[in-house]
Structure formats: structure tokens, C-alpha cells
Scaffold this motif. Structure first.
Motif, PDB file in Angstrom:
ATOM      1  N   MET A 154     -58.734  42.755   8.408  1.00 41.05           N
ATOM      2  CA  MET A 154     -58.488  42.562   9.821  1.00 41.05           C
ATOM      3  C   MET A 154     -57.049  42.939  10.161  1.00 41.05           C
ATOM      4  O   MET A 154     -56.156  42.636   9.400  1.00 41.05           O
ATOM      5  N   GLU A 155     -56.900  43.611  11.263  1.00 44.84           N
ATOM      6  CA  GLU A 155     -55.558  44.107  11.573  1.00 44.84           C
ATOM      7  C   GLU A 155     -54.860  43.262  12.612  1.00 44.84           C
ATOM      8  O   GLU A 155     -55.494  42.636  13.438  1.00 44.84           O
ATOM      9  N   GLN A 156     -53.536  43.316  12.532  1.00 45.83           N
ATOM     10  CA  GLN A 156     -52.763  42.541  13.487  1.00 45.83           C
ATOM     11  C   GLN A 156     -52.043  43.492  14.432  1.00 45.83           C
ATOM     12  O   GLN A 156     -51.270  44.320  14.004  1.00 45.83           O
ATOM     13  N   GLY A 157     -52.333  43.394  15.718  1.00 51.03           N
ATOM     14  CA  GLY A 157     -51.615  44.200  16.685  1.00 51.03           C
ATOM     15  C   GLY A 157     -50.908  43.261  17.621  1.00 51.03           C
ATOM     16  O   GLY A 157     -50.401  42.241  17.209  1.00 51.03           O
ATOM     17  N   LYS A 158     -50.939  43.579  18.909  1.00 54.35           N
ATOM     18  CA  LYS A 158     -50.370  42.656  19.884  1.00 54.35           C
ATOM     19  C   LYS A 158     -51.428  41.571  20.137  1.00 54.35           C
ATOM     20  O   LYS A 158     -52.584  41.866  20.421  1.00 54.35           O
ATOM     21  N   VAL A 159     -50.994  40.329  19.968  1.00 57.04           N
ATOM     22  CA  VAL A 159     -51.984  39.257  19.915  1.00 57.04           C
ATOM     23  C   VAL A 159     -51.973  38.406  21.178  1.00 57.04           C
ATOM     24  O   VAL A 159     -50.952  37.821  21.521  1.00 57.04           O
ATOM     25  N   PRO A 160     -53.122  38.291  21.862  1.00 59.31           N
ATOM     26  CA  PRO A 160     -53.176  37.358  22.985  1.00 59.31           C
ATOM     27  C   PRO A 160     -53.119  35.920  22.470  1.00 59.31           C
ATOM     28  O   PRO A 160     -53.497  35.652  21.329  1.00 59.31           O
ATOM     29  N   GLY A 161     -52.672  35.011  23.282  1.00 65.80           N
ATOM     30  CA  GLY A 161     -52.604  33.597  22.874  1.00 65.80           C
ATOM     31  C   GLY A 161     -53.973  32.921  22.983  1.00 65.80           C
ATOM     32  O   GLY A 161     -54.938  33.519  23.471  1.00 65.80           O
ATOM     33  N   TRP A 162     -54.026  31.655  22.563  1.00 67.33           N
ATOM     34  CA  TRP A 162     -55.308  30.927  22.575  1.00 67.33           C
ATOM     35  C   TRP A 162     -55.876  30.809  23.990  1.00 67.33           C
ATOM     36  O   TRP A 162     -57.079  30.937  24.192  1.00 67.33           O
ATOM     37  N   ASN A 163     -55.002  30.540  24.967  1.00 67.94           N
ATOM     38  CA  ASN A 163     -55.516  30.388  26.338  1.00 67.94           C
ATOM     39  C   ASN A 163     -56.167  31.681  26.808  1.00 67.94           C
ATOM     40  O   ASN A 163     -57.202  31.671  27.476  1.00 67.94           O
ATOM     41  N   GLU A 164     -55.534  32.771  26.423  1.00 65.77           N
ATOM     42  CA  GLU A 164     -56.067  34.065  26.848  1.00 65.77           C
ATOM     43  C   GLU A 164     -57.410  34.347  26.158  1.00 65.77           C
ATOM     44  O   GLU A 164     -58.341  34.863  26.778  1.00 65.77           O
ATOM     45  N   ILE A 165     -57.484  33.991  24.875  1.00 64.99           N
ATOM     46  CA  ILE A 165     -58.759  34.181  24.162  1.00 64.99           C
ATOM     47  C   ILE A 165     -59.844  33.348  24.838  1.00 64.99           C
ATOM     48  O   ILE A 165     -60.953  33.824  25.096  1.00 64.99           O
ATOM     49  N   GLU A 166     -59.500  32.091  25.142  1.00 62.60           N
ATOM     50  CA  GLU A 166     -60.498  31.231  25.790  1.00 62.60           C
ATOM     51  C   GLU A 166     -60.934  31.817  27.128  1.00 62.60           C
ATOM     52  O   GLU A 166     -62.113  31.805  27.484  1.00 62.60           O
ATOM     53  N   ARG A 167     -59.962  32.377  27.835  1.00 62.07           N
ATOM     54  CA  ARG A 167     -60.287  32.989  29.127  1.00 62.07           C
ATOM     55  C   ARG A 167     -61.190  34.216  28.932  1.00 62.07           C
ATOM     56  O   ARG A 167     -62.141  34.437  29.663  1.00 62.07           O
ATOM     57  N   MET A 168     -60.881  35.002  27.865  1.00 57.49           N
ATOM     58  CA  MET A 168     -61.653  36.225  27.616  1.00 57.49           C
ATOM     59  C   MET A 168     -63.119  35.943  27.287  1.00 57.49           C
ATOM     60  O   MET A 168     -63.990  36.748  27.600  1.00 57.49           O
ATOM     61  N   ILE A 169     -63.352  34.810  26.591  1.00 63.61           N
ATOM     62  CA  ILE A 169     -64.747  34.572  26.179  1.00 63.61           C
ATOM     63  C   ILE A 169     -65.557  33.768  27.200  1.00 63.61           C
ATOM     64  O   ILE A 169     -66.775  33.726  27.117  1.00 63.61           O
ATOM     65  N   GLN A 170     -64.854  33.172  28.147  1.00 63.53           N
ATOM     66  CA  GLN A 170     -65.570  32.432  29.197  1.00 63.53           C
ATOM     67  C   GLN A 170     -66.559  33.366  29.870  1.00 63.53           C
ATOM     68  O   GLN A 170     -66.170  34.471  30.254  1.00 63.53           O
ATOM     69  N   ASN A 171     -67.789  32.966  29.991  1.00 60.74           N
ATOM     70  CA  ASN A 171     -68.815  33.810  30.627  1.00 60.74           C
ATOM     71  C   ASN A 171     -68.999  35.158  29.945  1.00 60.74           C
ATOM     72  O   ASN A 171     -69.377  36.138  30.599  1.00 60.74           O
ATOM     73  N   CYS A 172     -68.690  35.231  28.639  1.00 63.29           N
ATOM     74  CA  CYS A 172     -68.774  36.520  27.934  1.00 63.29           C
ATOM     75  C   CYS A 172     -70.194  37.092  28.014  1.00 63.29           C
ATOM     76  O   CYS A 172     -71.170  36.374  27.821  1.00 63.29           O
ATOM     77  N   ARG A 173     -70.278  38.397  28.307  1.00 61.70           N
ATOM     78  CA  ARG A 173     -71.575  39.076  28.317  1.00 61.70           C
ATOM     79  C   ARG A 173     -71.479  40.377  27.529  1.00 61.70           C
ATOM     80  O   ARG A 173     -72.117  41.376  27.862  1.00 61.70           O
ATOM     81  N   ARG A 174     -70.669  40.343  26.456  1.00 65.91           N
ATOM     82  CA  ARG A 174     -70.476  41.577  25.685  1.00 65.91           C
ATOM     83  C   ARG A 174     -71.678  41.939  24.825  1.00 65.91           C
ATOM     84  O   ARG A 174     -71.740  43.034  24.284  1.00 65.91           O
ATOM     85  N   CYS A 175     -72.580  40.974  24.601  1.00 70.55           N
ATOM     86  CA  CYS A 175     -73.803  41.315  23.861  1.00 70.55           C
ATOM     87  C   CYS A 175     -74.947  40.444  24.362  1.00 70.55           C
ATOM     88  O   CYS A 175     -74.747  39.502  25.135  1.00 70.55           O
ATOM     89  N   GLY A 176     -76.144  40.730  23.862  1.00 69.31           N
ATOM     90  CA  GLY A 176     -77.358  40.061  24.344  1.00 69.31           C
ATOM     91  C   GLY A 176     -77.434  38.584  23.990  1.00 69.31           C
ATOM     92  O   GLY A 176     -78.272  37.861  24.547  1.00 69.31           O
ATOM     93  N   LEU A 177     -76.590  38.122  23.067  1.00 69.07           N
ATOM     94  CA  LEU A 177     -76.657  36.701  22.692  1.00 69.07           C
ATOM     95  C   LEU A 177     -76.305  35.794  23.865  1.00 69.07           C
ATOM     96  O   LEU A 177     -76.615  34.602  23.853  1.00 69.07           O
ATOM     97  N   CYS A 178     -75.682  36.364  24.886  1.00 71.64           N
ATOM     98  CA  CYS A 178     -75.309  35.541  26.054  1.00 71.64           C
ATOM     99  C   CYS A 178     -76.540  35.031  26.796  1.00 71.64           C
ATOM    100  O   CYS A 178     -76.484  34.018  27.484  1.00 71.64           O
ATOM    101  N   GLU A 179     -77.666  35.726  26.636  1.00 75.86           N
ATOM    102  CA  GLU A 179     -78.845  35.397  27.460  1.00 75.86           C
ATOM    103  C   GLU A 179     -79.387  33.993  27.179  1.00 75.86           C
ATOM    104  O   GLU A 179     -79.809  33.307  28.098  1.00 75.86           O
ATOM    105  N   GLN A 180     -79.375  33.590  25.898  1.00 74.44           N
ATOM    106  CA  GLN A 180     -80.040  32.311  25.573  1.00 74.44           C
ATOM    107  C   GLN A 180     -79.094  31.210  25.133  1.00 74.44           C
ATOM    108  O   GLN A 180     -79.522  30.117  24.822  1.00 74.44           O
ATOM    109  N   ARG A 181     -77.814  31.521  25.052  1.00 74.94           N
ATOM    110  CA  ARG A 181     -76.883  30.501  24.552  1.00 74.94           C
ATOM    111  C   ARG A 181     -76.686  29.371  25.561  1.00 74.94           C
ATOM    112  O   ARG A 181     -76.823  29.583  26.766  1.00 74.94           O
ATOM    113  N   HIS A 182     -76.316  28.191  25.011  1.00 79.29           N
ATOM    114  CA  HIS A 182     -75.865  27.094  25.875  1.00 79.29           C
ATOM    115  C   HIS A 182     -74.354  26.952  25.799  1.00 79.29           C
ATOM    116  O   HIS A 182     -73.708  26.523  26.741  1.00 79.29           O
TER     117      HIS A 182
END
Ligand code: URA
Length: 192
Positions: A1-29
Motif C-alpha cells: 500500500m502506498e502513502q501519498g497525500k493523506v486525508p484525515g479521519w474526518n475527511e475519510i468519514e465524510r468520503m464514505i458517508q452515503n458511498c455508492r462506489r460499488c453495488g454493495l451499497c444497495e443492501q447494506r445497513h
């Protein structure tokens, strides 16, 4: 795994909120990002949330998780000493193995977690984590217990606790791996 410019935890949490990057979003709770010590020296990577994890929003809280806690307590490590996450953050329906496209959609999140935590040891729990984190060509039965060093981090594949629940004969090998993790951790601490 590579290290580049790293977003912080808050940003990661924001990025995954309502994530629809793949089909797993359809049935998850829940989106199960991970939990534990964000300064941990040991990071555990599983496959993906199961039904209990999807219901509670926390990784490894079902039967496999209880066994995982027992395994690590045998080498005197508790959840607070570790950071625990998965290759995919949403439950694959029926607990099937995540598809490559689902894993690839989610891996940037794992890379960001890794870059923030900067663990010394990464334990790949089972075939999926081994393939996506350790080596895409690796077969768990061949590489289990074999350390790989990449850019100062040590990676170890071992069996997934769910595999131990299905096949008790794997426990002996996993116990060897746990002792090996404890030894590596002591070595790293000694060199710090
Ligand atoms: N299995 C996994 O791989 N991850 C979890 O969080 C729970 C079960």
C-alpha cells in the motif's frame, strides 16, 4: 500500500458517508469503517462485514469476532491495542466473497486508513485480505505464516477466524502465527 497525500479521519468519514462506489451499497445497513486504536502498531484486515457487523456498524462483532478477540488475548493483546478493519466496508449479500470490482472500489479507503495509522504490522485475515493486501497472486494455504516486508511494514497472512470455526485443525497453524506476531512485535519494540 502506498502513502501519498493523506486525508484525515474526518475527511475519510465524510468520503464514505452515503458511498455508492460499488453495488454493495444497495443492501447494506451500515458502512463499517473499522475501529480500535488509530495509533496501533498492529492493524488487522478481514474480508468484509457480516450480518452482525452490518447491524451494529462495527467490525468483527459476531462469532468470528469473538474468536478473534480470544486469539489476540492469548498473546496479551486487546482491541484497544489494535486497529481492525476489512477490505470492503459494506456487507456482501449472504456473506459471499467480495467481487474484485467491489474490493477495488473500496481499497482506496483501506490505503488511507493504513497511511494514517502507519502500522508496523499488518495481519491479513484470510484469502481475500491476503490477495488484496499482501500479494494478488498469493494463495492463503501456501503463504500463511510467511512475513513480507514492504517499506518498513511487516505483513503476515493467516487464516480467517471464520475458517477456524469451520475447521478446528487450522488452529495449530494460527497459534504459530500468533506467536510469530507477538515475537515480531517484541522485536520491533526492542528496536524503537
Ligand atoms: N468477517 C470479516 O471478514 N470481517 C468482519 O468484520 C466480520 C466477519
Amino acid at each position: 500500500m502506498e502513502q501519498g497525500k493523506v486525508p484525515g479521519w474526518n475527511e475519510i468519514e465524510r468520503m464514505i458517508q452515503n458511498c455508492r462506489r460499488c453495488g454493495l451499497c444497495e443492501q447494506r445497513h451500515s458502512i463499517v469503517l473499522g475501529e480500535g486504536n488509530r495509533q496501533a502498531e498492529i492493524m488487522l484486515v478481514g474480508e468484509g462485514p457480516g450480518a452482525d457487523e452490518d447491524a451494529q456498524g462495527r467490525p468483527f462483532v459476531g462469532k468470528a469476532g469473538q474468536l478473534l478477540d480470544k486469539m489476540f488475548s492469548a498473546i496479551d493483546m486487546r482491541r484497544e491495542d489494535l486497529y481492525i478493519t476489512n477490505v470492503v466496508k459494506c456487507r456482501p449479500p449472504g456473506n459471499r466473497t467480495p467481487l474484485d470490482e467491489e474490493a477495488h472500489a473500496c481499497l482506496p479507503i483501506l490505503r488511507m486508513q493504513y497511511a494514517l495509522i502507519r502500522p508496523k504490522i499488518v495481519v491479513c485475515l484470510g484469502a481475500t485480505a491476503t490477495r488484496h493486501v499482501y500479494n494478488p497472486e498469493a494463495r492463503i494455504t501456501r503463504v500463511r505464516g510467511q512475513w513480507l516486508s514492504k517499506n518498513g511494514t511487516f505483513f503476515l497472512p493467516t487464516y480467517h477466524p471464520a475458517a477456524l470455526l469451520r475447521d478446528e485443525s487450522k488452529k495449530k497453524d494460527v497459534w504459530e502465527d500468533l506467536k510469530s506476531i507477538a515475537l515480531k512485535y517484541t522485536e520491533i519494540k526492542g528496536n524503537q
